[in-house]
Design a protein around this motif. Structure first.
Motif, mmCIF file in Angstrom:
data_model
loop_
_atom_site.group_PDB
_atom_site.id
_atom_site.type_symbol
_atom_site.label_atom_id
_atom_site.label_comp_id
_atom_site.label_asym_id
_atom_site.label_seq_id
_atom_site.Cartn_x
_atom_site.Cartn_y
_atom_site.Cartn_z
ATOM 1 N N ARG A 1 0.837 -1.203 0.000
ATOM 2 C CA ARG A 1 0.000 0.000 0.000
ATOM 3 C C ARG A 1 0.872 1.253 0.000
ATOM 4 O O ARG A 1 0.342 2.365 0.063
ATOM 5 C CB ARG A 1 -0.923 0.013 1.225
ATOM 6 N N VAL A 2 2.171 1.090 -0.040
ATOM 7 C CA VAL A 2 3.096 2.212 -0.119
ATOM 8 C C VAL A 2 3.123 2.716 -1.557
ATOM 9 O O VAL A 2 3.281 1.910 -2.489
ATOM 10 C CB VAL A 2 4.514 1.791 0.317
ATOM 11 N N PRO A 3 2.939 4.013 -1.834
ATOM 12 C CA PRO A 3 3.052 4.521 -3.202
ATOM 13 C C PRO A 3 4.385 4.091 -3.810
ATOM 14 O O PRO A 3 5.440 4.280 -3.206
ATOM 15 C CB PRO A 3 2.968 6.034 -3.027
ATOM 16 N N ILE A 4 4.342 3.514 -5.011
ATOM 17 C CA ILE A 4 5.527 2.872 -5.563
ATOM 18 C C ILE A 4 5.712 3.237 -7.036
ATOM 19 O O ILE A 4 4.746 3.242 -7.809
ATOM 20 C CB ILE A 4 5.436 1.336 -5.361
ATOM 21 N N LEU A 5 6.936 3.573 -7.390
ATOM 22 C CA LEU A 5 7.315 3.875 -8.774
ATOM 23 C C LEU A 5 8.264 2.784 -9.247
ATOM 24 O O LEU A 5 9.350 2.611 -8.694
ATOM 25 C CB LEU A 5 8.006 5.235 -8.866
ATOM 26 N N PHE A 6 7.866 2.036 -10.273
ATOM 27 C CA PHE A 6 8.706 1.001 -10.859
ATOM 28 C C PHE A 6 9.540 1.612 -11.981
ATOM 29 O O PHE A 6 8.998 2.229 -12.898
ATOM 30 C CB PHE A 6 7.849 -0.134 -11.423
ATOM 31 N N VAL A 7 10.857 1.420 -11.912
ATOM 32 C CA VAL A 7 11.783 1.979 -12.899
ATOM 33 C C VAL A 7 12.575 0.835 -13.540
ATOM 34 O O VAL A 7 13.215 0.051 -12.834
ATOM 35 C CB VAL A 7 12.755 2.982 -12.248
ATOM 36 N N ASN A 8 12.535 0.753 -14.858
ATOM 37 C CA ASN A 8 13.254 -0.328 -15.542
ATOM 38 C C ASN A 8 13.507 0.061 -16.987
ATOM 39 O O ASN A 8 13.047 1.090 -17.469
ATOM 40 C CB ASN A 8 12.450 -1.630 -15.476
ATOM 41 N N GLY A 9 14.249 -0.785 -17.689
ATOM 42 C CA GLY A 9 14.503 -0.610 -19.106
ATOM 43 C C GLY A 9 13.825 -1.694 -19.908
ATOM 44 O O GLY A 9 13.439 -2.742 -19.383
ATOM 45 N N THR A 10 13.693 -1.466 -21.193
ATOM 46 C CA THR A 10 12.999 -2.423 -22.053
ATOM 47 C C THR A 10 13.756 -3.729 -22.234
ATOM 48 O O THR A 10 13.157 -4.767 -22.498
ATOM 49 C CB THR A 10 12.773 -1.804 -23.447
ATOM 50 N N ASN A 11 15.074 -3.698 -22.097
ATOM 51 C CA ASN A 11 15.888 -4.860 -22.432
ATOM 52 C C ASN A 11 16.646 -5.435 -21.239
ATOM 53 O O ASN A 11 17.658 -6.108 -21.416
ATOM 54 C CB ASN A 11 16.889 -4.497 -23.536
ATOM 55 N N ASP A 12 16.175 -5.173 -20.040
ATOM 56 C CA ASP A 12 16.908 -5.631 -18.870
ATOM 57 C C ASP A 12 16.864 -7.159 -18.782
ATOM 58 O O ASP A 12 15.785 -7.755 -18.748
ATOM 59 C CB ASP A 12 16.331 -5.023 -17.593
ATOM 60 N N LYS A 13 18.032 -7.791 -18.745
ATOM 61 C CA LYS A 13 18.086 -9.252 -18.722
ATOM 62 C C LYS A 13 17.927 -9.822 -17.320
ATOM 63 O O LYS A 13 17.560 -10.992 -17.155
ATOM 64 C CB LYS A 13 19.396 -9.753 -19.332
ATOM 65 N N HIS A 14 18.196 -9.015 -16.310
ATOM 66 C CA HIS A 14 18.093 -9.495 -14.938
ATOM 67 C C HIS A 14 16.641 -9.509 -14.461
ATOM 68 O O HIS A 14 16.234 -10.406 -13.714
ATOM 69 C CB HIS A 14 18.942 -8.618 -14.015
ATOM 70 N N TYR A 15 15.891 -8.505 -14.871
ATOM 71 C CA TYR A 15 14.487 -8.384 -14.471
ATOM 72 C C TYR A 15 13.681 -8.028 -15.715
ATOM 73 O O TYR A 15 13.367 -6.862 -15.958
ATOM 74 C CB TYR A 15 14.339 -7.328 -13.370
ATOM 75 N N PRO A 16 13.358 -9.030 -16.544
ATOM 76 C CA PRO A 16 12.752 -8.783 -17.857
ATOM 77 C C PRO A 16 11.352 -8.191 -17.767
ATOM 78 O O PRO A 16 10.654 -8.307 -16.743
ATOM 79 C CB PRO A 16 12.735 -10.175 -18.499
ATOM 80 N N LEU A 17 10.970 -7.569 -18.858
ATOM 81 C CA LEU A 17 9.777 -6.737 -18.889
ATOM 82 C C LEU A 17 8.493 -7.498 -18.574
ATOM 83 O O LEU A 17 7.573 -6.942 -17.969
ATOM 84 C CB LEU A 17 9.669 -6.071 -20.265
ATOM 85 N N ASP A 18 8.398 -8.776 -18.962
ATOM 86 C CA ASP A 18 7.165 -9.510 -18.669
ATOM 87 C C ASP A 18 7.017 -9.747 -17.168
ATOM 88 O O ASP A 18 5.944 -9.529 -16.598
ATOM 89 C CB ASP A 18 7.090 -10.825 -19.452
ATOM 90 N N SER A 19 8.098 -10.149 -16.499
ATOM 91 C CA SER A 19 8.042 -10.305 -15.041
ATOM 92 C C SER A 19 7.791 -8.962 -14.368
ATOM 93 O O SER A 19 7.091 -8.886 -13.346
ATOM 94 C CB SER A 19 9.353 -10.912 -14.523
ATOM 95 N N TYR A 20 8.371 -7.915 -14.937
ATOM 96 C CA TYR A 20 8.211 -6.581 -14.362
ATOM 97 C C TYR A 20 6.757 -6.136 -14.382
ATOM 98 O O TYR A 20 6.237 -5.596 -13.410
ATOM 99 C CB TYR A 20 9.086 -5.584 -15.125
#
Length: 452
Positions: A287-306
């Motif tokens: 419930r904490v306001p949260i901003l997710f920051v990532n890149g389109t091609n991140d191999k460690h945390y890929p976009l579908d999981s993100y």
């Protein structure tokens, strides 16, 4: 009085975020089944996380309380039947400028490093310059070398590649063995237990300092620190804002680089890891306001999981997805939107723009932009490539701006796409990412907004 804009976790929003049966099923749960789920979550909470104890300020010792960037240790969980210590750097506007009058009623931030990282003096200095009290702890049982200052000017010398010394009472290593292989046995040798405890205790500690306003605290972390931020924001409701960079949950599926290590565990350990240490197990509590920051091609945390992680959060949330964003500590703390998001919730500064209430008609998407600042540009970002997400080439096309609406034509061959807008401060935010080629219920309503 400013307004807080966010996406709410209705069925439509989840369809927009990720079109998967498993995620959509959560939106049709009855109140009775939700209550049963809450009860099950509470039972698991008590098994793994000692939240009540960790929300108490721990015993601590100053190693240096005079330098611009100060150093300390505080006591953490026992490891191999011995108590452990955690090293941390701490800085305030007053400490770095030599003016104690600057240090009163300060907002505060907890900084969580990623794999291969440590407590970074540069990071706490950056936030102290912004007017925050900042604490950064080492989660591998080590102490980095002391920060350096120019002898003539006294200016801080940034250095991210620092020597580290193992603490005499360091906890488990932040290695794959303690992150994965030890799970489900003695919890005292699991890195996640020590790391979550260290983060929450750092939060408790900084809240106890007299110069800090305990009601205005935030957390941000990078890579494994972003993973840990997802856990912290879900387990520690005292935070008022959270920004995970790269890190997310659902690491046991998709293209995550952690998936092979999870797959390689015995079935009982694999189940334990997924049910307790994957952030997907807890993000529904956030419930904490949260901003997710990532890149389109991140191999460690890929976009579908993100995007599944984003969809799992029922509360206030926003996205910043950057085409081909680099992965690393400095690239992870450089985006200006991180401080702006935290400033909004801790200092009443203007909110980031929000792309919301999007609708698709044929190949055309129209969305509402909610912003108290002027929007100077809008884009449609997409890829038409196949294969692993990390290897795909992304393209960007200018989108149309008309009043508070942004409109774009989605190329017929686009298989992943999202909208982004940039305001007159240079702040960029994104819509949720769409995977239209994936099967799932059809819906023209792919976004819904709420403000308060």
């Amino acid at each position: 009085m400013h307004r807080h804009y966010f996406l709410n976790a209705t069925c439509h929003c989840l369809i927009w975020c990720v079109v998967t049966t498993s995620v959509l099923a959560t939106t049709s749960l009855s109140a009775q089944s939700l209550s049963a789920q809450d009860t099950a979550d509470a039972t698991r909470l008590n098994v793994v996380w000692n939240l009540g104890q960790w929300q108490t300020s721990p015993p601590m010792k100053w190693l240096d309380d005079q330098s611009p960037i100060r150093s300390l240790t505080y006591q953490n969980e026992s490891y191999q039947d011995e108590p452990t210590d955690v090293f941390a750097f701490y800085a305030t506007p007053g400490s770095i400028h030599g003016d104690e009058d600057l240090d009163h009623d300060l907002p505060a931030v907890v900084l969580i490093h990623g794999g291969g990282g440590t407590a970074f003096a540069e990071w706490v200095h950056l936030w102290a310059e912004r007017g925050y009290a900042a604490i950064a702890m080492d989660l591998s049982g080590r102490r980095p070398e002391a920060p350096q200052f120019d002898e003539e000017s006294g200016r801080f010398i940034p250095n991210i590649r620092v020597e580290r010394t193992r603490l005499e009472r360091g906890g488990p290593e932040a290695d794959h063995h303690h992150k994965f292989e030890t799970c489900g046995e003695d919890l005292s040798d699991d890195w996640q237990v020590h790391a979550v405890a260290a983060v929450m205790r750092a939060h408790s500690l900084i809240r106890s300092f007299p110069e800090v306003d305990e009601q205005r605290t935030a957390v941000t972390g990078i890579s494994w620190g972003g993973y840990m931020t997802c856990l912290a924001a879900s387990l520690d409701s005292r935070f008022k804002a959270a920004v995970p960079v790269y890190g997310c949950g659902f690491l046991y599926e998709g293209e995550s680089v952690q998936k092979p290590m999870i797959d390689g565990l015995p079935k009982t350990k694999q189940k334990f890891w997924i049910q307790n240490y994957d952030p997907s197990a807890w993000l529904s509590r956030c419930r904490v306001p949260i901003l997710f920051v990532n890149g389109t091609n991140d191999k460690h945390y890929p976009l579908d999981s993100y995007m599944k992680s984003f969809a799992a959060v029922p509360g206030t949330k926003q996205l910043r997805i950057e085409v081909a964003m680099r992965h690393g500590h400095r690239p992870g703390w450089e985006p200006i939107e991180i401080a702006a998001f935290i400033d909004h919730y801790l200092r009443d500064e203007p909110a980031l723009p929000l792309i919301n209430d999007a609708h698709i008609s044929g190949q055309r998407v129209t969305a509402k932009v909610m912003s108290t600042t002027s929007i100077r540009s809008a884009s449609l970002n997409f890829t038409a490539d196949d294969g692993p997400l990390v290897d795909r080439t992304w393209q960007t096309r200018t989108a149309e701006l008309s009043g508070n609406r942004v409109t774009a034509e989605i190329p017929e061959n686009a298989n992943v796409w999202y909208l982004s807008v940039t305001d007159d401060r240079g702040m960029m935010t994104s819509s949720a990412v769409s995977f239209p080629a994936r099967p799932g219920p059809a819906s023209d309503d792919v976004g819904q907004s709420q403000d308060h």
